[in-house]
Design a protein around this motif. Structure first.
Motif, PDB file in Angstrom:
ATOM      1  N   CYS A  40     -39.019 -12.108 -42.862  1.00  0.00           N
ATOM      2  CA  CYS A  40     -38.843 -11.512 -44.246  1.00  0.00           C
ATOM      3  C   CYS A  40     -39.607 -10.178 -44.300  1.00  0.00           C
ATOM      4  O   CYS A  40     -40.789  -9.913 -43.694  1.00  0.00           O
ATOM      5  N   ARG A  80     -40.815  -8.503 -46.544  1.00  0.00           N
ATOM      6  CA  ARG A  80     -41.949  -8.308 -47.502  1.00  0.00           C
ATOM      7  C   ARG A  80     -43.160  -8.857 -46.857  1.00  0.00           C
ATOM      8  O   ARG A  80     -44.223  -8.407 -47.129  1.00  0.00           O
ATOM      9  N   ASP A  81     -43.067 -10.191 -46.220  1.00  0.00           N
ATOM     10  CA  ASP A  81     -44.070 -10.941 -46.014  1.00  0.00           C
ATOM     11  C   ASP A  81     -44.289 -10.975 -44.495  1.00  0.00           C
ATOM     12  O   ASP A  81     -45.470 -11.482 -44.021  1.00  0.00           O
ATOM     13  N   CYS A  90     -36.757 -16.291 -47.895  1.00  0.00           N
ATOM     14  CA  CYS A  90     -38.008 -16.804 -47.623  1.00  0.00           C
ATOM     15  C   CYS A  90     -38.721 -17.499 -48.878  1.00  0.00           C
ATOM     16  O   CYS A  90     -38.628 -17.292 -49.763  1.00  0.00           O
ATOM     17  N   CYS A  98     -41.549 -15.458 -50.981  1.00  0.00           N
ATOM     18  CA  CYS A  98     -41.475 -14.328 -52.194  1.00  0.00           C
ATOM     19  C   CYS A  98     -40.043 -14.721 -52.791  1.00  0.00           C
ATOM     20  O   CYS A  98     -39.766 -13.941 -53.925  1.00  0.00           O
TER      21      CYS A  98
END
Ligand SMILES: [Zn+2]
Length: 248
Positions: free
Chosen positions: A214, A216-217, A236, A239
């Motif tokens: 991911c 973002r994470d 994910c 998120c």
């Protein structure tokens, strides 16, 4: 599998033949009589979702590249030719595709307001159709070609990630404003995808489709078959929110 933007790109490549006569038609496509095509003038090329349409004065040929279809312009591939059209200035050849002859008016066959890349696309209508099956998983609904024609599995995964919606969310549990944003994102991403195809950079722009982490994470993405259609989903757990009905 080719999605709507690939078909629009193919249209751009093939438009050089519009206005020209078919000098020779060949190939093994069962439902397209080659003798019907020879001598006809190609009047227009259209696309509808994942379908590509050669228009002639009294009929059209619809080509769907299915899972493994290929095409070549002014060259040939070493495989069984399904449909090849030779024009005055060059040729276009299709392989492993589905071809069909359409004798009806195209407006009777296609509803252009469901095609996310058409200027006639109607998002209010798309929302209305999504609401008719509230129990469906969003990962299935978004691939429904009668609602969002042209959206394929790659676009599906990317828009759900962008909007932070878990693919197994139930349509009826997703707030209206989120559904609207999702529909808008399908249109936006389809046009961005077209730009990437023109540049030859499509693969490097995917954030989750066929990826492992991911962005973002920085945790591993989940990969699995979702919905009744069992198509691959990349998502994910952290998120992308799972919208399910409230249980009392
Ligand atoms: Zn994440």
């Amino acid at each position: 599998m080719p999605e709507g933007p690939q078909m629009v790109f193919l249209k751009e490549q093939a438009e050089q033949f519009v206005g020209q006569t078919v000098l020779l038609a060949e190939g093994s496509a069962k439902h397209v009589p080659n003798n019907r095509l020879q001598g006809q003038v190609l009047t227009e090329i259209k696309t509808y979702g994942k379908e590509f349409l050669f228009c002639f004065s009294s009929f059209a040929i619809c080509i769907h590249l299915m899972l493994f279809g290929k095409y070549a312009i002014n060259s040939r591939l070493d495989r069984e030719l399904r449909l090849g059209l030779e024009f005055e200035t060059g040729e276009i050849n299709f392989y492993a595709c589905d071809c069909r002859l359409i004798e009806k008016e195209l407006s009777e066959v296609y509803d252009w307001s469901t095609d996310v890349m058409s200027t006639l696309f109607d998002k209010a209508k798309a929302l209305e159709k999504l609401h008719t099956k509230p129990e469906r998983q969003i990962s299935d609904a978004i691939l429904d070609q009668s609602i969002l024609a042209g959206v394929g599995n790659g676009i599906k995964n990317e828009v759900l990630y962008r909007r932070q919606i878990h693919p197994e969310s139930m349509v009826g549990a997703i707030p209206e404003v989120e559904l609207l944003k999702l529909v808008n994102e399908c249109v936006k991403l389809s046009f961005e995808y077209l730009t990437w195809i023109r540049e030859g950079t499509a693969k490097q722009h995917w954030q989750v489709y066929q990826k492992k982490e991911c962005p973002r994470d920085f945790i591993p993405l989940q990969k699995g078959k979702t919905g009744k259609q069992l198509r691959s989903s990349y998502y994910c757990d952290r998120c992308q929110r799972l919208f399910l009905p409230d249980v009392l």
